[in-house]
Motif scaffolding. Structure first.
Motif, PDB file in Angstrom:
ATOM      1  N   TRP A   1       0.864  -1.181   0.000  1.00 31.71           N
ATOM      2  CA  TRP A   1       0.000   0.000   0.000  1.00 31.71           C
ATOM      3  C   TRP A   1       0.896   1.225   0.000  1.00 31.71           C
ATOM      4  CZ3 TRP A   1      -0.870  -4.372   2.609  1.00 31.71           C
ATOM      5  CH2 TRP A   1      -2.137  -4.942   2.559  1.00 31.71           C
ATOM      6  N   ILE A   2       0.545   2.205  -0.817  1.00 34.26           N
ATOM      7  CA  ILE A   2       1.187   3.512  -0.756  1.00 34.26           C
ATOM      8  C   ILE A   2       0.058   4.524  -0.637  1.00 34.26           C
ATOM      9  CG2 ILE A   2       2.640   5.210  -1.920  1.00 34.26           C
ATOM     10  CD1 ILE A   2       4.011   2.850  -3.349  1.00 34.26           C
ATOM     11  N   MET A   3       0.021   5.221   0.481  1.00 32.88           N
ATOM     12  CA  MET A   3      -1.014   6.211   0.763  1.00 32.88           C
ATOM     13  C   MET A   3      -0.412   7.591   0.569  1.00 32.88           C
ATOM     14  SD  MET A   3      -3.202   3.968   1.630  1.00 32.88           S
ATOM     15  CE  MET A   3      -3.768   2.685   2.709  1.00 32.88           C
ATOM     16  N   GLN A   4      -0.905   8.322  -0.425  1.00 31.53           N
ATOM     17  CA  GLN A   4      -0.392   9.655  -0.749  1.00 31.53           C
ATOM     18  C   GLN A   4      -1.434  10.680  -0.298  1.00 31.53           C
ATOM     19  OE1 GLN A   4       0.046   9.006  -4.966  1.00 31.53           O
ATOM     20  NE2 GLN A   4       2.086   8.140  -4.735  1.00 31.53           N
ATOM     21  N   ILE A   5      -1.118  11.406   0.759  1.00 34.37           N
ATOM     22  CA  ILE A   5      -2.065  12.321   1.388  1.00 34.37           C
ATOM     23  C   ILE A   5      -1.530  13.746   1.267  1.00 34.37           C
ATOM     24  CG2 ILE A   5      -3.228  12.922   3.548  1.00 34.37           C
ATOM     25  CD1 ILE A   5      -2.829   9.887   4.317  1.00 34.37           C
ATOM     26  N   ALA A   6      -2.278  14.614   0.575  1.00 36.34           N
ATOM     27  CA  ALA A   6      -1.818  15.980   0.308  1.00 36.34           C
ATOM     28  C   ALA A   6      -1.985  16.917   1.494  1.00 36.34           C
ATOM     29  CB  ALA A   6      -2.551  16.555  -0.904  1.00 36.34           C
ATOM     30  N   GLY A   7      -2.741  16.513   2.514  1.00 31.36           N
ATOM     31  CA  GLY A   7      -2.958  17.359   3.687  1.00 31.36           C
ATOM     32  C   GLY A   7      -2.496  16.655   4.950  1.00 31.36           C
ATOM     33  N   THR A   8      -3.273  16.809   6.014  1.00 31.42           N
ATOM     34  CA  THR A   8      -2.971  16.158   7.286  1.00 31.42           C
ATOM     35  C   THR A   8      -3.599  14.768   7.317  1.00 31.42           C
ATOM     36  OG1 THR A   8      -4.941  17.050   8.365  1.00 31.42           O
ATOM     37  CG2 THR A   8      -2.937  18.361   8.508  1.00 31.42           C
ATOM     38  N   PHE A   9      -3.108  13.946   8.236  1.00 29.61           N
ATOM     39  CA  PHE A   9      -3.675  12.613   8.455  1.00 29.61           C
ATOM     40  C   PHE A   9      -3.909  12.458   9.944  1.00 29.61           C
ATOM     41  CE2 PHE A   9      -3.081   7.932   9.087  1.00 29.61           C
ATOM     42  CZ  PHE A   9      -4.241   7.545   8.440  1.00 29.61           C
ATOM     43  N   THR A  10      -5.149  12.103  10.328  1.00 27.73           N
ATOM     44  CA  THR A  10      -5.507  12.003  11.733  1.00 27.73           C
ATOM     45  C   THR A  10      -6.170  10.671  12.035  1.00 27.73           C
ATOM     46  OG1 THR A  10      -5.892  14.390  11.794  1.00 27.73           O
ATOM     47  CG2 THR A  10      -6.788  13.093  13.621  1.00 27.73           C
ATOM     48  N   ALA A  11      -5.653   9.982  13.048  1.00 24.70           N
ATOM     49  CA  ALA A  11      -6.294   8.790  13.599  1.00 24.70           C
ATOM     50  C   ALA A  11      -7.043   9.249  14.838  1.00 24.70           C
ATOM     51  CB  ALA A  11      -5.244   7.737  13.960  1.00 24.70           C
ATOM     52  N   GLY A  12      -8.366   9.139  14.806  1.00 25.61           N
ATOM     53  CA  GLY A  12      -9.204   9.617  15.906  1.00 25.61           C
ATOM     54  C   GLY A  12      -9.046   8.784  17.167  1.00 25.61           C
ATOM     55  N   PRO A  13      -9.645   9.234  18.279  1.00 29.30           N
ATOM     56  CA  PRO A  13      -9.517   8.524  19.558  1.00 29.30           C
ATOM     57  C   PRO A  13      -9.952   7.066  19.439  1.00 29.30           C
ATOM     58  CG  PRO A  13     -10.655  10.617  19.846  1.00 29.30           C
ATOM     59  CD  PRO A  13     -10.516  10.395  18.371  1.00 29.30           C
ATOM     60  N   GLY A  14      -9.058   6.154  19.807  1.00 26.20           N
ATOM     61  CA  GLY A  14      -9.369   4.728  19.798  1.00 26.20           C
ATOM     62  C   GLY A  14      -9.388   4.064  18.431  1.00 26.20           C
ATOM     63  N   ALA A  15      -9.221   4.817  17.357  1.00 30.43           N
ATOM     64  CA  ALA A  15      -9.248   4.249  16.002  1.00 30.43           C
ATOM     65  C   ALA A  15      -7.971   3.444  15.758  1.00 30.43           C
ATOM     66  CB  ALA A  15      -9.387   5.356  14.968  1.00 30.43           C
ATOM     67  N   LYS A  16      -8.118   2.336  15.040  1.00 35.85           N
ATOM     68  CA  LYS A  16      -6.976   1.460  14.817  1.00 35.85           C
ATOM     69  C   LYS A  16      -6.875   1.028  13.360  1.00 35.85           C
ATOM     70  CE  LYS A  16      -7.144  -0.447  19.486  1.00 35.85           C
ATOM     71  NZ  LYS A  16      -7.573   0.798  20.000  1.00 35.85           N
TER      72      LYS A  16
END
Length: 153
Positions: free
Chosen positions: A66-81
């Motif tokens: 997998w290659i994830m190309q994200i042009a902005g921010t990346f956020t994992a929310g509370p408890g997200a896995k």
């Protein structure tokens, strides 16, 4: 040594952020909110911020990449896995993030994270993989288990 490490990280980030094919390329999946999705191997591109607030599953064989190309921010929310299924391997997941990366309280990530600016890990967050930032890393009571990194270059 620090200069070499930073240059290597920048080279790896540029390589991951600019990758194309030969496999499938998916653009804008989930319109920036990938909560609850199951993603198969491939290249994923977002021109927006990306977040997930519930579990995200990556599924493929042990050789899937997998290659994830994200042009902005990346956020994992509370408890997200990030959950790996069907043999998926953290060392085959590359996240190229053009801005900041944030792991909220109790969240968990899998893979190699290359953030162009900063990375923050809040209390109780964890990572199985590696995290590289070009400017700053903040960690509050974080558990990180490293994987062998074989960068794309």
């Amino acid at each position: 040594m620090m200069t070499i490490a930073i240059n290597d990280m920048e080279t790896a980030y540029t390589d991951a952020a600019c990758r194309t094919g030969p496999g499938s390329t998916f653009v804008g999946v989930g319109a920036g909110d990938i909560s609850g999705l199951t993603l198969t191997r491939g290249i994923y591109k977002w021109s927006t911020d990306v977040k997930f607030n519930t579990d995200l599953t990556l599924t493929s064989s042990a050789t899937g990449v997998w290659i994830m190309q994200i042009a902005g921010t990346f956020t994992a929310g509370p408890g997200a896995k990030v959950i790996l299924a069907d043999g998926a391997q953290a060392e085959n997941i590359f996240w190229a993030i053009a801005d900041a990366l944030a792991f909220d309280d109790g969240s968990h990530g899998e893979g190699i994270f290359l953030a162009k600016t900063m990375i923050s890990f809040n209390a109780g967050s964890s990572l199985y993989g590696a995290a590289f930032a070009q400017t700053a890393v903040t960690m509050i009571s974080t558990d990180i288990e490293a994987v062998m990194v074989s960068l794309l270059i």
